[in-house]
Write a protein that holds these residues in place. Structure first.
Motif, PDB file in Angstrom:
ATOM      1  N   GLU A  52       5.503  -5.385  -4.964  1.00 16.16           N
ATOM      2  CA  GLU A  52       4.939  -6.302  -3.989  1.00 16.16           C
ATOM      3  C   GLU A  52       5.788  -7.536  -3.847  1.00 16.16           C
ATOM      4  N   LEU A  53       6.440  -7.827  -4.889  1.00 19.41           N
ATOM      5  CA  LEU A  53       7.294  -9.000  -4.779  1.00 19.41           C
ATOM      6  C   LEU A  53       8.373  -8.740  -3.754  1.00 19.41           C
ATOM      7  N   TYR A  54       8.796  -7.538  -3.727  1.00 16.54           N
ATOM      8  CA  TYR A  54       9.822  -7.213  -2.740  1.00 16.54           C
ATOM      9  C   TYR A  54       9.116  -6.868  -1.445  1.00 16.54           C
ATOM     10  N   LEU A  55       9.368  -7.631  -0.467  1.00 19.51           N
ATOM     11  CA  LEU A  55       8.627  -7.436   0.772  1.00 19.51           C
ATOM     12  C   LEU A  55       9.321  -6.491   1.732  1.00 19.51           C
ATOM     13  N   GLY A  56      10.519  -6.167   1.395  1.00 23.11           N
ATOM     14  CA  GLY A  56      11.189  -5.213   2.260  1.00 23.11           C
ATOM     15  C   GLY A  56      11.681  -5.828   3.542  1.00 23.11           C
ATOM     16  N   LEU A  57      11.985  -4.969   4.439  1.00 22.26           N
ATOM     17  CA  LEU A  57      12.542  -5.419   5.703  1.00 22.26           C
ATOM     18  C   LEU A  57      11.447  -6.140   6.477  1.00 22.26           C
ATOM     19  N   LEU A  58      11.613  -7.368   6.640  1.00 22.15           N
ATOM     20  CA  LEU A  58      10.564  -8.143   7.298  1.00 22.15           C
ATOM     21  C   LEU A  58      10.470  -7.745   8.762  1.00 22.15           C
ATOM     22  N   PRO A  60      13.326  -6.222  11.918  1.00 21.61           N
ATOM     23  CA  PRO A  60      14.693  -6.092  12.425  1.00 21.61           C
ATOM     24  C   PRO A  60      14.787  -6.718  13.806  1.00 21.61           C
ATOM     25  N   THR A  61      15.642  -7.650  13.913  1.00 23.56           N
ATOM     26  CA  THR A  61      15.833  -8.241  15.231  1.00 23.56           C
ATOM     27  C   THR A  61      17.018  -7.558  15.896  1.00 23.56           C
ATOM     28  N   GLU A  62      17.437  -8.156  16.940  1.00 27.37           N
ATOM     29  CA  GLU A  62      18.457  -7.447  17.715  1.00 27.37           C
ATOM     30  C   GLU A  62      19.734  -7.243  16.933  1.00 27.37           C
ATOM     31  N   ASP A  63      20.126  -8.188  16.202  1.00 34.37           N
ATOM     32  CA  ASP A  63      21.399  -7.960  15.532  1.00 34.37           C
ATOM     33  C   ASP A  63      21.382  -8.345  14.064  1.00 34.37           C
ATOM     34  N   TYR A  64      20.247  -8.533  13.501  1.00 30.87           N
ATOM     35  CA  TYR A  64      20.270  -8.707  12.061  1.00 30.87           C
ATOM     36  C   TYR A  64      18.920  -8.350  11.452  1.00 30.87           C
ATOM     37  N   LYS A  65      19.002  -8.072  10.174  1.00 31.17           N
ATOM     38  CA  LYS A  65      17.810  -7.676   9.445  1.00 31.17           C
ATOM     39  C   LYS A  65      17.486  -8.755   8.420  1.00 31.17           C
ATOM     40  N   VAL A  66      16.236  -8.914   8.223  1.00 27.39           N
ATOM     41  CA  VAL A  66      15.779  -9.931   7.273  1.00 27.39           C
ATOM     42  C   VAL A  66      14.969  -9.256   6.177  1.00 27.39           C
ATOM     43  N   TYR A  67      15.311  -9.542   4.966  1.00 27.77           N
ATOM     44  CA  TYR A  67      14.574  -9.009   3.836  1.00 27.77           C
ATOM     45  C   TYR A  67      13.912 -10.156   3.096  1.00 27.77           C
ATOM     46  N   GLY A  68      12.753  -9.873   2.588  1.00 32.21           N
ATOM     47  CA  GLY A  68      12.040 -10.941   1.899  1.00 32.21           C
ATOM     48  C   GLY A  68      11.626 -10.540   0.498  1.00 32.21           C
ATOM     49  N   SER A  83      22.976  -6.337  11.394  1.00 28.18           N
ATOM     50  CA  SER A  83      22.595  -4.930  11.525  1.00 28.18           C
ATOM     51  C   SER A  83      23.788  -4.006  11.435  1.00 28.18           C
ATOM     52  N   SER A  84      24.931  -4.520  11.735  1.00 23.43           N
ATOM     53  CA  SER A  84      26.095  -3.644  11.673  1.00 23.43           C
ATOM     54  C   SER A  84      26.444  -3.297  10.241  1.00 23.43           C
ATOM     55  N   ASN A  85      25.929  -4.029   9.331  1.00 18.55           N
ATOM     56  CA  ASN A  85      26.235  -3.771   7.930  1.00 18.55           C
ATOM     57  C   ASN A  85      25.308  -2.694   7.413  1.00 18.55           C
ATOM     58  N   THR A  86      25.649  -1.474   7.702  1.00 15.45           N
ATOM     59  CA  THR A  86      24.759  -0.401   7.282  1.00 15.45           C
ATOM     60  C   THR A  86      24.997   0.009   5.836  1.00 15.45           C
ATOM     61  N   SER A  87      25.975  -0.557   5.219  1.00 16.31           N
ATOM     62  CA  SER A  87      26.269  -0.127   3.853  1.00 16.31           C
ATOM     63  C   SER A  87      25.244  -0.643   2.863  1.00 16.31           C
ATOM     64  N   LEU A  88      24.483  -1.589   3.267  1.00 14.86           N
ATOM     65  CA  LEU A  88      23.511  -2.140   2.318  1.00 14.86           C
ATOM     66  C   LEU A  88      22.232  -1.333   2.374  1.00 14.86           C
ATOM     67  N   ARG A  89      21.952  -0.643   1.285  1.00 14.92           N
ATOM     68  CA  ARG A  89      20.727   0.119   1.275  1.00 14.92           C
ATOM     69  C   ARG A  89      19.606  -0.684   0.668  1.00 14.92           C
ATOM     70  N   ASP A  90      18.485  -0.060   0.748  1.00 19.27           N
ATOM     71  CA  ASP A  90      17.300  -0.757   0.266  1.00 19.27           C
ATOM     72  C   ASP A  90      17.409  -1.050  -1.225  1.00 19.27           C
ATOM     73  N   ASN A  91      17.935  -0.075  -1.951  1.00 17.07           N
ATOM     74  CA  ASN A  91      18.049  -0.294  -3.395  1.00 17.07           C
ATOM     75  C   ASN A  91      18.964  -1.440  -3.714  1.00 17.07           C
ATOM     76  N   GLU A  92      20.010  -1.521  -2.948  1.00 14.99           N
ATOM     77  CA  GLU A  92      20.935  -2.612  -3.228  1.00 14.99           C
ATOM     78  C   GLU A  92      20.276  -3.945  -2.953  1.00 14.99           C
ATOM     79  N   ILE A  93      19.507  -3.955  -1.880  1.00 16.66           N
ATOM     80  CA  ILE A  93      18.808  -5.213  -1.595  1.00 16.66           C
ATOM     81  C   ILE A  93      17.843  -5.539  -2.722  1.00 16.66           C
ATOM     82  N   ARG A  94      17.165  -4.537  -3.199  1.00 16.74           N
ATOM     83  CA  ARG A  94      16.238  -4.795  -4.302  1.00 16.74           C
ATOM     84  C   ARG A  94      16.963  -5.351  -5.504  1.00 16.74           C
ATOM     85  N   SER A  95      18.093  -4.741  -5.813  1.00 16.41           N
ATOM     86  CA  SER A  95      18.800  -5.229  -6.983  1.00 16.41           C
ATOM     87  C   SER A  95      19.292  -6.641  -6.747  1.00 16.41           C
ATOM     88  N   MET A  96      19.671  -6.934  -5.522  1.00 19.22           N
ATOM     89  CA  MET A  96      20.105  -8.303  -5.245  1.00 19.22           C
ATOM     90  C   MET A  96      18.963  -9.280  -5.469  1.00 19.22           C
TER      91      MET A  96
END
Lengths: 136, 650
Positions: A52-58, A60-68, A83-96
């Motif tokens: 729950e702490l990880y809110l995930g992709l809040l 997606p706007t036109e050209d960028y994604k926001v994670y909370g 958004s062009s940075n597709t190399s970042l997966r969800d797991n990586e965001i979580r680890s970040m």
């Protein structure tokens, strides 16, 4: 690009790569705050586990994604990536976010840091820098 | 060789071969150092360009040798720079470590003459100083130079001194980084005197051959060199200050320091194995008057387990960093290896810094001697109010070893000589201890100050050292190097409050608060003395009416008038004189003040405090009067309200 923001309804720490278009990001981050509030207020359960702490992709706007990510003390971390940075997966965001949270707790442990102050810790900066380098 | 400087070159005790020394001395002469021993910047730049190194490299060289910090190329820095250039030309990175070994001579295009042997007769200020430090034992006479204190002429007489003669008496502006190193403590004390003595000396000293080159000890510490340079600046401020380098490595905790830290730890937390909580540590370290971001950074560096509390080791590290910072060393980005928790066991026994320390580190060396531990302890005990033998034995021994880094070969006798010699100098170290104590403002101030001097330690540390030096405590020499560590910040706090007294009315509250806070940092001995002197100080001097007093005394409270009048002379007398001494006092770097001045200052401080006190008392009474008036009004209004109420309700 990528952007890290730590805030408690006002920014405590902002770091972005590259550093142009700051204003737009500020706006994005603040609007994302609304989404964050909506998510955490909607959670009725008393338990607040890591997921729950990880809110995930809040949103997606036109050209960028926001994670909370929100901590138990209502400190919010926001990561904005394009958004062009597709190399970042969800797991990586979580680890970040996890690393951010750990660094943040280290900052909190410092008795000389008053909660609510802007974060000026070099250790925190270095961790964020490594993450930014990895992401970009 | 003559100049012996080779060793000294830039404090980092880099050993120079004979040929290198010759060459370097020649180059040094070429650069035409002026009377103070500083090579002309133009010539140096020319020489650098002649080396045909890229600008970036030269820049690095300049930085690495510490000249940047000093602002000019001292003898030591010059030599280090030359060596670095040789390394760069050989393809090695421009680092202090790379010049530890043998390198070919740097090639300078266009500068061929004079290379030979011009053995600079000029006083290698840097070098002489450094070597004076005692690297006698073979330790290449590292130019303690920076430390003017460097050493006693007597001790230096030995080879160590070899370098010294050229030293210019100046407190060694050129403080070469090596100087720092070598200075392990005590050097400062006599520094000025010794320096002078050194000048006279002929470099004929035992060839300060680079063999001694204690490269080992210093090269290892090269990194701290740079901080050392900065320290030099700060040290200079301290005036005679303690060159603080106790054992060539500012990031190494010496035995005395460890004792001190242990005592401080005990004052916060009796159990050595327990933790100091974050808030407790915060309050404690805040007393050191460092800016909060720096303290925050220090905390981050020292709290390695990130638990929000400090173990004993972490506490020592943090304390050490604070002390270093106070002495002008920049904070490192990461924890230096010598401060890591696991370091103590290492027992660095590299090239015994002894040489450098020889004089300065009196204590260190003495202690460093493997066999000298006992002596050191004895000295420490004398120095420190409490000697905790229980301290982690390992760390103690290790630091001792490493402190002394005395070269294993360094003859014990040298140490003995030094020890005996340095002993008289120990006072400086003691003062350092005191200074250190003051910095932290340990909860138990009274025990502290006594060691070196009774005078308000809060006063300029320089004075302290001088006093201590004069006091020449035989036992305390060891920490002379350390004394440099603690800048006299503690002395400052007492001052500002005093100055505040001037603005009585507006600042009366503040000043009173400050006055109250004074004891926190001020040496209690100071206050004791003040009390004595206050009696004298109260002598009224007729001066213009105190400014604030008149304002405060608005109300014509008859009973207060006489008080005011009485206070006037006090304030008058106190303020003007205090203003000057305080402004001067605030300059910690100010040169030493003779004790009488300190007495005067203390008296002034007392007078000021008294004035503040009186002012506040008056204020208090006035405010109470006002309170009574207001109260009466209130009562009146309430009664009126009562009368009106029935009317309104109806």
């Amino acid at each position: 690009f990528i952007r890290f923001v730590v805030l408690i309804n006002y920014p405590l720490y902002i770091r972005s790569v590259p550093t142009q278009g700051e204003l737009k990001f500020h706006y994005t981050v603040h609007t994302s705050l609304d989404v964050v509030e909506e998510k955490i207020s909607g959670v009725g359960k008393a338990l607040a586990d890591q997921r729950e702490l990880y809110l995930g992709l809040l949103y997606p706007t036109e050209d960028y994604k926001v994670y909370g990510y929100v901590t138990n003390s209502k400190v919010k971390f926001v990561i904005v990536v394009d958004s062009s940075n597709t190399s970042l997966r969800d797991n990586e965001i979580r680890s970040m976010f996890r690393k951010l949270h750990n660094s943040f707790t280290d900052v909190m442990c410092n008795p000389f840091y008053n909660p609510g102050d802007p974060i000026q810790s070099k250790a925190f900066d270095s961790i964020v820098s490594t993450m930014m380098v990895q992401a970009c | 060789m003559d100049q012996g400087s080779a060793a000294g070159s830039g404090g980092t005790f880099i050993s120079l071969s004979d040929t290198e020394q010759r060459c370097y001395s020649g180059l040094y002469a070429l650069c035409q150092p002026d009377s103070s021993g500083k090579p002309a910047a133009g010539k140096v730049a020319e020489l650098f360009r002649a080396s045909q190194l890229p600008a970036e490299t030269l820049h690095q060289v300049t930085e690495a040798c510490g000249a940047k910090r000093l602002g000019y190329f001292g003898c030591g820095q010059f030599y280090v720079a030359l060596k670095l250039m040789a390394a760069a030309q050989a393809g090695l990175p421009v680092r202090l470590e790379s010049i530890a070994g043998e390198l070919p001579l740097p090639v300078f295009v266009g500068i061929t003459n004079e290379l030979e042997m011009h053995y600079p007769n000029q006083p290698l200020t840097n070098e002489s100083q450094s070597h004076i430090l005692g690297s006698v034992a073979g330790s290449a006479p590292r130019p303690p130079a920076d430390r003017p204190v460097l050493r006693h002429p007597d001790t230096s007489m030995d080879k160590q001194e070899a370098w010294s003669p050229p030293q210019s008496p100046g407190i060694s502006p050129p403080r070469s980084p090596s100087a720092y190193r070598s200075y392990p403590y005590g050097a400062q004390r006599n520094g000025t005197d010794t320096l002078l003595a050194y000048d006279a000396k002929v470099p004929g000293r035992p060839s300060i051959p680079q063999e001694n080159s204690s490269p080992s000890y210093y090269s290892v510490k090269l990194q701290p060199e740079q901080p050392v340079i900065t320290r030099v600046a700060s040290v200079e401020r301290l005036v005679e200050r303690v060159e603080v380098d106790y054992s060539d490595d500012p990031w190494r905790i010496t035995e005395e320091q460890r004792e001190y830290y242990t005592n401080q730890f005990r004052s916060l937390q009796p159990d050595l194995s327990a933790l100091i909580m974050g808030t407790v540590a915060k309050n404690f370290f805040t007393k050191s008057k460092l800016p909060i971001p720096e303290l925050s950074h220090i905390w981050e560096l020292s709290d390695v387990d990130k638990d929000g509390a400090l173990t004993f080791t972490e506490f020592c590290t943090a304390f050490h960093l604070i002390v270093a910072r106070k002495n002008g060393y920049p904070l490192p980005e990461t924890l230096p290896a010598t401060l890591r928790p696991g370091f103590v066991e290492a027992g660095v026994v590299t090239a015994p810094p002894s040489e450098k320390i020889l004089f300065g580190s009196v204590d260190l060396q003495v202690t460093s001697r493997p066999g000298v531990t006992a002596k050191q302890e004895a000295r420490d005990e004398s120095r420190k109010p409490e000697f905790s033998p229980k301290r982690i034995p390992e760390p103690h021994e290790k630091p001792i070893q490493h402190v002394s880094t005395l070269k294993p070969d360094s003859p014990q006798e040298l140490d003995a000589n030094m020890k005996s010699r340095t002993r008289p100098r120990s006072y400086s170290s003691t003062s350092i201890d005191d200074a250190m104590k003051k910095v932290e403002e340990p909860p138990t101030p009274p025990p502290r100050p006594q060691k070196t001097h009774s005078r308000a330690s809060s006063l300029d540390l320089n004075k302290l050292f001088q006093q201590s030096g004069q006091g020449s405590r035989p036992s305390q020499h060891s920490l002379s190097a350390k004394s440099g560590w603690l800048p006299p910040p503690p002395a400052l706090p007492p001052r500002p409050p005093a100055t505040q007294i001037f603005s009585f009315l507006p600042g009366s509250e503040k000043s009173s608060q400050k006055a109250v806070q004074q004891p926190n940092f001020a040496d209690f001995s100071k206050f004791r003395e003040e009390q004595e002197s206050s009696v004298r100080g109260l002598s009224t001097e007729d001066l213009t009416p105190p400014k604030s007093e008149s304002t405060v005394v608005h109300q014509g409270h008859a009973p207060q008038k006489p008080v005011r009048r009485k206070l006037h002379p006090e304030s008058q007398s106190a303020t003007p004189p205090s203003a000057t001494p305080y402004s001067a006092a605030t300059l910690t770097k100010s040169s030493q003040r003779p004790p009488p001045k300190q007495k005067r200052e203390i008296q002034m401080a007392i007078r000021k405090n008294r004035e503040t006190n009186a002012v506040l008392t008056r204020l208090n009474s006035e405010l109470q009067q006002q309170l009574k008036v207001v109260h009466r009004e209130r009562v009146t209004l309430e009664s009126q309200l009562e009368l009106l109420r029935p009317v309104a309700s109806t």
